[in-house]
Structures are given as C-alpha cells and as structure tokens.
Design an enzyme around this catalytic site. Structure first.
Site, short mmCIF file in Angstrom:
data_model
loop_
_atom_site.label_atom_id
_atom_site.label_comp_id
_atom_site.label_asym_id
_atom_site.label_seq_id
_atom_site.Cartn_x
_atom_site.Cartn_y
_atom_site.Cartn_z
N ARG A 217 0.85 -1.19 0.00
CA ARG A 217 0.00 0.00 0.00
C ARG A 217 0.89 1.24 0.00
O ARG A 217 1.97 1.24 0.56
CB ARG A 217 -0.92 0.01 1.22
CG ARG A 217 -1.90 -1.16 1.27
CD ARG A 217 -2.89 -0.99 2.41
NE ARG A 217 -3.78 -2.14 2.53
CZ ARG A 217 -4.89 -2.31 1.83
NH1 ARG A 217 -5.25 -1.39 0.94
NH2 ARG A 217 -5.65 -3.38 2.00
N GLY A 242 -7.28 -1.31 -6.50
CA GLY A 242 -8.56 -0.72 -6.16
C GLY A 242 -8.64 0.75 -6.49
O GLY A 242 -7.85 1.28 -7.28
N THR A 245 -5.50 2.77 -5.97
CA THR A 245 -4.51 2.44 -7.01
C THR A 245 -4.88 3.09 -8.33
O THR A 245 -4.01 3.59 -9.06
CB THR A 245 -4.42 0.91 -7.18
OG1 THR A 245 -4.04 0.32 -5.93
CG2 THR A 245 -3.41 0.54 -8.24
N THR A 271 -11.12 -4.94 -6.35
CA THR A 271 -11.57 -4.74 -4.98
C THR A 271 -12.48 -5.89 -4.62
O THR A 271 -13.50 -6.12 -5.28
CB THR A 271 -12.29 -3.40 -4.78
OG1 THR A 271 -12.94 -3.41 -3.50
CG2 THR A 271 -13.32 -3.15 -5.85
N ASP A 273 -14.38 -6.01 -2.21
CA ASP A 273 -15.63 -5.48 -1.65
C ASP A 273 -16.66 -5.12 -2.72
O ASP A 273 -17.80 -4.82 -2.39
CB ASP A 273 -15.35 -4.22 -0.82
CG ASP A 273 -14.53 -4.51 0.42
OD1 ASP A 273 -14.35 -5.69 0.75
OD2 ASP A 273 -14.04 -3.54 1.04
N GLY A 317 -15.93 -5.70 3.80
CA GLY A 317 -16.85 -4.64 3.42
C GLY A 317 -16.63 -3.42 4.27
O GLY A 317 -17.39 -3.16 5.20
N GLU A 372 -17.41 -5.68 7.93
CA GLU A 372 -16.40 -5.09 8.81
C GLU A 372 -16.58 -3.60 9.05
O GLU A 372 -16.14 -3.07 10.07
CB GLU A 372 -15.00 -5.35 8.25
CG GLU A 372 -14.74 -4.70 6.89
CD GLU A 372 -13.35 -4.99 6.37
OE1 GLU A 372 -12.40 -5.00 7.18
OE2 GLU A 372 -13.20 -5.20 5.15
N ARG A 432 -9.45 -13.83 1.29
CA ARG A 432 -8.58 -13.02 0.44
C ARG A 432 -7.49 -13.83 -0.24
O ARG A 432 -7.05 -13.50 -1.35
CB ARG A 432 -7.90 -11.93 1.28
CG ARG A 432 -8.79 -10.81 1.69
CD ARG A 432 -8.12 -9.85 2.65
NE ARG A 432 -6.69 -9.90 2.74
CZ ARG A 432 -5.89 -8.84 2.73
NH1 ARG A 432 -6.41 -7.64 2.58
NH2 ARG A 432 -4.59 -8.97 2.86
#
Length: 522
Positions: A217, A242, A245, A271, A273, A317, A372, A432
């Site tokens: 990241r 995502g 990015t 992503t 999510d 999420g 989450e 994941r």
C-alpha cells in the site's frame, strides 16, 4: 500579395480511421488566418478544438462527446489526442488463425455502451462508454512493445489470473516478447525490482492465491515512477488495484501525457468489496461470496448444535456491504445481516438485542453476518481510532465482530434472561488468499485481454470494466470519484430483509429522509 496582406486558408484536419475522433473530424475544417499554417505539432490541439466546436468537452482529464437525443460519450484518452504523428499498423490478429475466422471480431469505432439500460420513452439516451475490444489498426509494433504489470493494495482472488492473461494475451495474440512484472507495488518502480514474465513462467499461477509480484500500500510517487518508466523504455503499463490504485494510475497517466510519451496506461480494477463505481462487479467478488458460505455454514452448524447458540461471522466490506448481502442471500441460514450502509442500534424497542432474544425463543439458535465497516459509529472509542489511516489512505476500522460479540454476551449475562453460546468466526484472510473460482477465472481473462486490446489500439488513461454486461473503457475519474454502495431503498436489500425476516433497524424518520429526493445544489 504583400507580406502585410492577410490570407485565409481552409485546413481539413483528418485522422486515421482507427482514431477515436475519425468520424467526428472527417467533415470538419478549421479556418487559419495569416501565415500561421498549422504545424504537425499543433494537430492535436486542432483535434481537441474541433471536438469542442462540435458540442464536446475535451480537457486534460475529461473527454466528453455529446450527440443527439441526449447522447453523451464519456470517452477515454487516445494517443491521437496528444501525439499527432504516431504511426499505426495493421492488427496482427487479422493474420492469427485463431481470430481471423471470427466474423466481426474487430470492434466498430462507433460502438458504445450505455450506463443505464432501463429508461422511459421520453428519457435522453444518457451516458455511454467506449466499447472495449480489438481494433483494425494498432499503435505498436509487437517487437517494440515493452510492457510491465504491477499489483497494488490488498490481496484478492484472481490477481494471478489477471497477470497470467495479460502476459498470454500480449504474447499469443500480439506476439509481444518483452514483459516484466514490477515487484512490491508502486514502490517497485523506483526500487528497480522486476521479474521477466513469459507464458511459460505464468502458466499455472492462476491456481495459486495472492500475487506472484507481491503488493504493498502507498509508495506512490508519480514523478519517480514515470522517470523509471521513461528510463527503462517501458511503453505499456498495466496497473491492477482498487480505487486508490486507480487514482494513482490516473496521476501517472497525466504525468506521461504532460511529457508527451507514447506510453499506454491501463487499469484493471480490483476490490474484493465490489465497491468500485460504474462497473457491474469487480473480479474476486464471486469467489469471496462463494467462500463466505463455508464460514456461514460453520457458524450455522455451531449455533444449532447447542442451546441458544449464536454464530457471528464477520465478512469484508469497509464501506460497502455487497459481500455480506450476497453471501446472506446465497446461504439462507442467516437470520440477521448488518452492513455499513444501514445504521442499526442495539438496545430498546426494535433494536438488535430485542430481535436476537425473539429469534432465540422462536428458533433456538441464530446466525448474524456483519460487514467489517458496519456499526463503527457505535463503538465506544471509535472517535480516536477512526481518524487513523493506512498507507493507502483507508480509515483503520475497529473489529466490529469482536465488539458486537462482547456486547451480545454482556447484554444476556447482565439481564440473566437466558444462557447463550456464542461463536465468532472471522474468515477475512482465508477468503482473500484463495485462488479465484471458475466464474472469476473467466471474468479475469476477459478483463485482461480487453485491457491489452485497448493499450495496443492506442487508448490510454482508462480502466477496463463491465457495464451492463459489456466490456468498456472507462475514464479513470469515473471509477474513482465515488464508491459503489448498497442502496438500502433498492429491491435487493428488500429481498434480503424478506429472506432473513430481520427488522430494518431504521426509524420512520430516517426511512422518510432517504426516500425523499434531495434538491441539487444551486
């Protein structure tokens, strides 16, 4: 005629057939006064000027073409916009035996895809995006292509499949030989960590989870990244990540365009999510929903095997509850689903605790799925924690699953109404890290191949995505300007409430507020 005399000349600005502005400019002329006859370097400006004069808007970051009956094309940048003299070549696919027999394999330049397909009879045609796919002419000779691939952000099922299919697409479809992977995310560009990629080296990576290139990241420094791209001679950049990015990819493209480099920048949105705007869904989402069933099934088995059993499952999420919603609908064993978009409260009439107690009395057990990002505002010390961010700029969330589990235990213990047996399951990292399923593998293949087609055709500064079932090239700004979220006044959320029979946990005032359309700012 004297030197002081003023001449007026008509200059017809034309472009190749495969240029995205060919049909717009074929009948267009620009009047040039005096001896300032346009040089080759100014043709790009004339193209942009012509588009403006035809009712279009073309800026460095936006390229919008307007047509009849409310038609709007939110187009993506193309080499022809700022590199007027770049040559074109016949597409090698026309000689490829696997593709040459396919009728209408090449995409028509006029093909666009509407963002909305449900309209009324008097509605304007609305926003469209350029249809993805191979063009008859390309802007790269295969032997001149030097492509790189980078993965950024968190892990997601399908990353290795996308890498594999970009490599195989470039190699098998276009004959490209020079492809490298940038290791460790954006930082890998200026730390010079690369690995060569060939169809042989990526042959079976789709069977593995994670990414063979590594990821990270943050680390985005557009100047240093473009310096490295320029120094290496890279001319195609494929960026998988995502919304953060993709924002970084947009900045990289802008710097490349500012320098006038013939470098295509293509984004593949990632992503788990499913919270990227505009597109139908992101790769890895189907796999995540499928794998979440294992955790929900385990929670159901645990809860129904004991008296007053409660199974709590936390799913991904952060801001969008799509995984929790679809996993709940697919499971049919869930009694309550909590997502970030739908506020809830614990105590009092109509609260979560009241519903849990009623469900246990009626059924003897229950399963709760919580995304989450749900309930963050209810966590006591969230005021201090919610201001912190990770390297990608995402807010650091507290563990709502642990917090909710403890709150439920405390509620029933303090009131001594009944003894409960609660089990908490967090499968986040298990989901994941797995390879993508069959559905996502096919989806990843199509995304990767269409990204390659777009880059070879001279398109740049775009994200590849499916809109209403069709692959399209979408401007970066459209997928980064907002997040895709569950609409709790939509039919899908109503279907979930009907499936679980849970209350909405919303007050009448709140429901009325979200139903009332807001006046646009003046």
């Amino acid at each position: 005629m004297s030197t002081e005399a003023v001449e007026s000349q008509q200059v017809v600005v034309e472009s190749d057939y495969d240029s995205p502005t060919w049909r717009q400019l074929s009948d267009f002329s620009v009047t040039v006064t005096g001896n300032n006859f346009p040089s080759h370097a100014s043709y790009a400006d004339l193209r942009l000027s012509s588009v403006r004069d035809m009712g279009s808007v073309a800026r460095a970051d936006r390229k919008v073409v307007q047509g009849e009956f409310g038609y709007v094309l939110e187009d993506v940048p193309h080499f022809a916009d700022y590199l007027p003299d770049v040559p074109t070549y016949p597409n090698p696919l026309q000689d490829n035996p696997a593709y040459s027999v396919v009728k209408k394999y090449f995409v028509n330049e006029d093909d666009t895809v509407p963002q909305k397909i449900v309209v009324q009879k008097n509605s304007p045609r609305g926003i469209h995006f350029r249809r993805a796919g191979p063009r008859q002419r390309v802007y790269f000779e295969p032997e001149d292509v030097y492509a790189c691939i980078v993965t950024c952000g968190g892990l997601c099922p399908g990353l290795n499949t996308v890498i594999r299919e970009i490599v195989c697409g470039l190699s098998y479809m276009y004959g490209v030989k020079k492809i490298v992977g940038i290791q460790g995310g954006y930082r890998g560009f200026y730390s010079r960590n690369t690995i060569p990629l060939t169809p042989k080296s990526v042959n079976d990576i789709h069977k593995r989870g994670g990414t063979i290139l590594g990821t990270s990241r943050g680390g985005h420094d557009a100047i240093k990244i473009v310096d490295n791209i320029q120094d290496r001679g890279i001319n195609q950049v494929y960026i998988i990540g995502g919304d953060g990015t993709q924002k970084g990819a947009s900045v990289i493209f802008e710097e490349i365009q500012r320098r006038g480099l013939e470098v295509a920048v293509a984004g593949i949105p990632k992503t788990i999510d499913n919270d990227i705007a505009v597109i139908d869904k992101s790769f890895g989402f189907d796999t995540a929903v499928e794998e979440a069933q294992r955790a929900i099934n385990a929670a159901h088995v645990e809860s129904e095997s004991v008296e007053n059993g409660i199974g709590v499952v936390k799913l991904m999420g952060r801001f969008s509850g799509f995984i929790a919603m679809y996993a709940t609908l697919a499971s049919r064993d869930v009694d309550c689903c909590l997502i970030p978009e739908s506020p809830f409260y614990l105590e009092g009439r109509g609260g979560l605790f009241e519903y849990i107690e009623k469900r246990l009395k009626d059924n003897g057990h229950m399963v709760i799925v919580v995304a989450e990002g749900a309930g963050q505002e209810l966590i006591a010390d969230s005021v201090r924690s919610m201001g912190h961010e990770d390297a990608s700029g995402n807010k650091l969330l507290l563990d709502v699953g642990l917090w909710l589990s403890q709150k439920i235990k405390n509620y029933f213990t303090s009131r001594q109404r009944m003894t409960i047996n609660l089990k908490y399951i967090d499968p986040t990292y298990m989901i994941r890290a797995i390879p993508s399923n069959a559905s996502d593998n096919v989806y990843c293949t199509l995304l990767a191949q269409n990204a390659v087609h777009g880059a070879m055709a001279g398109y740049t500064g775009f994200t590849i995505g499916v809109v209403n079932g069709r692959h399209t090239y979408i401007p970066f700004y459209r997928v980064t300007e907002k997040r895709n979220k569950v609409i709790i006044t939509d039919r899908m959320w109503a279907r979930l409430l009907s499936s679980t029979n849970q209350p909405s946990f919303l007050s009448a005032e709140y429901i009325e507020e979200i139903k009332t359309p807001r006046e646009p700012p003046k």
